[in-house]
Design an enzyme around this catalytic site. Structure first.
Site, short mmCIF file in Angstrom:
data_model
loop_
_atom_site.label_atom_id
_atom_site.label_comp_id
_atom_site.label_asym_id
_atom_site.label_seq_id
_atom_site.Cartn_x
_atom_site.Cartn_y
_atom_site.Cartn_z
N LYS A 92 71.72 11.27 -35.41
CA LYS A 92 71.37 12.23 -34.37
C LYS A 92 71.73 13.66 -34.75
O LYS A 92 71.18 14.61 -34.21
CB LYS A 92 72.03 11.86 -33.04
CG LYS A 92 71.44 10.59 -32.46
CD LYS A 92 71.76 10.44 -30.99
CE LYS A 92 71.06 9.21 -30.43
NZ LYS A 92 71.43 8.88 -29.09
N LYS B 296 61.36 0.60 -35.71
CA LYS B 296 61.47 -0.03 -34.38
C LYS B 296 60.83 0.85 -33.31
O LYS B 296 60.73 2.07 -33.48
CB LYS B 296 62.93 -0.35 -34.06
CG LYS B 296 63.79 0.80 -33.64
CD LYS B 296 65.09 0.26 -33.03
CE LYS B 296 65.72 1.35 -32.18
NZ LYS B 296 66.88 0.97 -31.44
N LYS C 286 62.29 5.47 -28.12
CA LYS C 286 62.00 6.57 -27.18
C LYS C 286 61.80 7.87 -27.92
O LYS C 286 61.14 8.77 -27.44
CB LYS C 286 63.22 6.79 -26.28
CG LYS C 286 63.41 5.86 -25.15
CD LYS C 286 64.69 6.25 -24.41
CE LYS C 286 65.09 5.17 -23.44
NZ LYS C 286 66.47 5.30 -22.98
P1 AMP Z 1 67.90 3.24 -26.18
O1 AMP Z 1 66.42 3.30 -26.08
O2 AMP Z 1 68.36 3.57 -27.55
O3 AMP Z 1 68.63 3.98 -25.08
O4 AMP Z 1 68.30 1.70 -26.00
C1 AMP Z 1 68.60 1.03 -24.80
C2 AMP Z 1 68.76 -0.46 -25.09
O5 AMP Z 1 67.50 -1.02 -25.54
C3 AMP Z 1 69.77 -0.75 -26.22
O6 AMP Z 1 70.49 -1.94 -25.92
C4 AMP Z 1 68.88 -0.94 -27.43
O7 AMP Z 1 69.48 -1.71 -28.44
C5 AMP Z 1 67.63 -1.63 -26.82
N1 AMP Z 1 66.43 -1.32 -27.64
C6 AMP Z 1 65.98 -0.07 -27.95
N2 AMP Z 1 64.86 -0.13 -28.72
C7 AMP Z 1 64.57 -1.45 -28.89
C8 AMP Z 1 63.54 -2.17 -29.58
N3 AMP Z 1 62.57 -1.54 -30.25
N4 AMP Z 1 63.56 -3.52 -29.56
C9 AMP Z 1 64.53 -4.16 -28.87
N5 AMP Z 1 65.55 -3.55 -28.21
C10 AMP Z 1 65.58 -2.21 -28.20
#
Ligand code: AMP
Ligand code: TRP
Length: 369
Positions: free
Chosen positions: A139, A221, A224
């Site tokens: 980041k 992956k 967001k």
């Molecule tokens: P974030 O989008 O980074 O705030 O992630 C929120 C939650 O969603 C966390 O537990 C991440 O590990 C999970 N997560 C985010 N992106 C993915 C993805 N592409 N596949 C599965 N889990 C995800």
């Protein structure tokens, strides 16, 4: 109960001090997880995180879920957007089935003990240890000036977990190292100040959904932060947007449908999403798509996914239109969380020496009013 239903990864417990002892106390099981109120939730978050939380909630586990607004300000936030995102994220969790009667759902900044414990843990954590964590490196890569909060972020995450004496933390793979820091800080605190915290275990989903891929670049992956919105399906996308994104999803030059994540990551990702959202097995999906080419399959999967997302989207819109209800849910959640948090905070203050040790004598002086 939890052990049979999930793949619990017991991470290597690294410690700072040589005389580290393993905690002998048995703590009641408590699950804790958090999600940042930034951007709309995509199906990676939904399938990789939220559906697991629902599973624990619905099997009667003790679960706490926090909309971690203090984490989201580690990168600049427009106050109006942040406020709206807190509302939308809470509405989304409710729309997905998080039930405030069964789970403690709350906003992190409503419970100030998180920041207090973050400071206390920050004083026993070294800068060298934090500099190793991958999220900070990623980041801060493109930043000229790095906010201190971004560096300290994992200590706040450890505080979130330890404040409630949580024993299990369901997260995506990308969070494992941060949970390891929470384990280390729990051990260090226990060694220095006496047994206080359980060592929290991360639970990483072992199924297909633990790493859904970007629709534009199946080597990465779904995220967001990817600039191209076509790379992800969000829970607020309209039916047409969903159909379109699937139609434009990057696959390969083979026109038949098969599941082979190594050799055919693009089409396999579509099959994985399809399977996770509809409950159909991979074999069933591949067999049903026998007569279809990739475009035909993309149209089918777009249609079926749109049908699954539609009721969730409608509920998000409905909950979001009632901010007073959302505020009420968060207020009740914060009251429940604060009760537990203050118990731990009192214990930590006492153990760290913040309280004056009062002998049972009567004071001769009266404090000035
Ligand atoms: P974030 O989008 O980074 O705030 O992630 C929120 C939650 O969603 C966390 O537990 C991440 O590990 C999970 N997560 C985010 N992106 C993915 C993805 N592409 N596949 C599965 N889990 C995800
Ligand atoms: N860091 C997590 C993420 O980016 C969010 C989070 C904050 C969290 N505190 C937590 C997750 C405590 C689990 C436990 O997804």
């Amino acid at each position: 109960m939890l052990k049979n239903k999930s793949k619990i990864l017991l991470n290597n417990l690294r410690t700072y001090s040589n005389n580290a002892s393993t905690t002998k106390k048995i703590y009641p099981q408590r699950i804790f997880s958090g999600i940042q109120p930034t951007g709309s939730v995509h199906i990676g978050n939904y399938l990789g995180a939220i559906t697991n939380w629902l599973k624990y909630q619905n099997q009667g586990d003790d679960i706490m879920l926090s909309v971690v607004d203090l984490h989201s300000i580690t990168l600049p936030q427009n106050p109006k957007d942040l406020s709206k995102n807190i509302l939308t994220m809470t509405a989304t969790l409710l729309a997905c089935g998080i039930d405030p009667e069964k789970s403690i759902l709350f906003q992190q900044s409503h419970v100030p003990q998180h920041t207090e414990l973050c400071w206390q843990l920050g004083c026993i954590c070294t800068m060298a240890r934090l500099a190793h964590l991958p999220q900070y490196k990623e980041k801060s890569e493109n930043l000229k000036d790095i906010p201190l909060g971004l560096f300290v972020y994992p200590v706040l995450q450890a505080a979130d977990i330890l404040l409630y004496k949580s024993t299990h933390v369901p997260v995506g793979e990308d969070q494992i190292q941060q949970i390891q820091l929470a384990q280390e800080l729990a051990r260090m605190f226990n060694n220095h100040f006496g047994e206080t915290f359980p060592i929290p275990h991360s639970i990483v989903s072992s199924s297909l959904n633990s790493r859904l891929k970007s629709l534009r670049n199946p080597d990465k992956k779904m995220s967001k932060s990817e600039p191209d919105a076509k790379s992800r399906i969000t829970l607020l996308d309209t039916d047409d947007e969903i159909r379109n994104k699937f139609k434009k999803a990057v696959t390969d030059f083979t026109s038949t449908i098969s599941y082979d994540p190594e050799k055919r990551p693009g089409v396999s990702n579509l099959v994985a999403i399809h399977s996770e959202l509809t409950g159909k097995s991979i074999e069933e999906i591949v067999a049903d798509a026998k007569h279809l080419d990739t475009l035909g399959y993309k149209l089918l999967v777009g249609e079926e996914v749109a049908a699954r997302i539609r009721p969730i989207r409608e509920k998000i819109i409905d909950y979001s239109s009632d901010p007073l209800y959302i505020m009420d849910v968060l207020k009740t959640g914060a009251e429940k969380a604060s009760e537990i948090a203050e118990r731990t905070a009192k214990e930590v203050r006492r153990k760290m020496g913040f309280n004056i040790d009062v002998k049972k004598k009567k004071s001769k002086k009266v404090a000035a009013q």
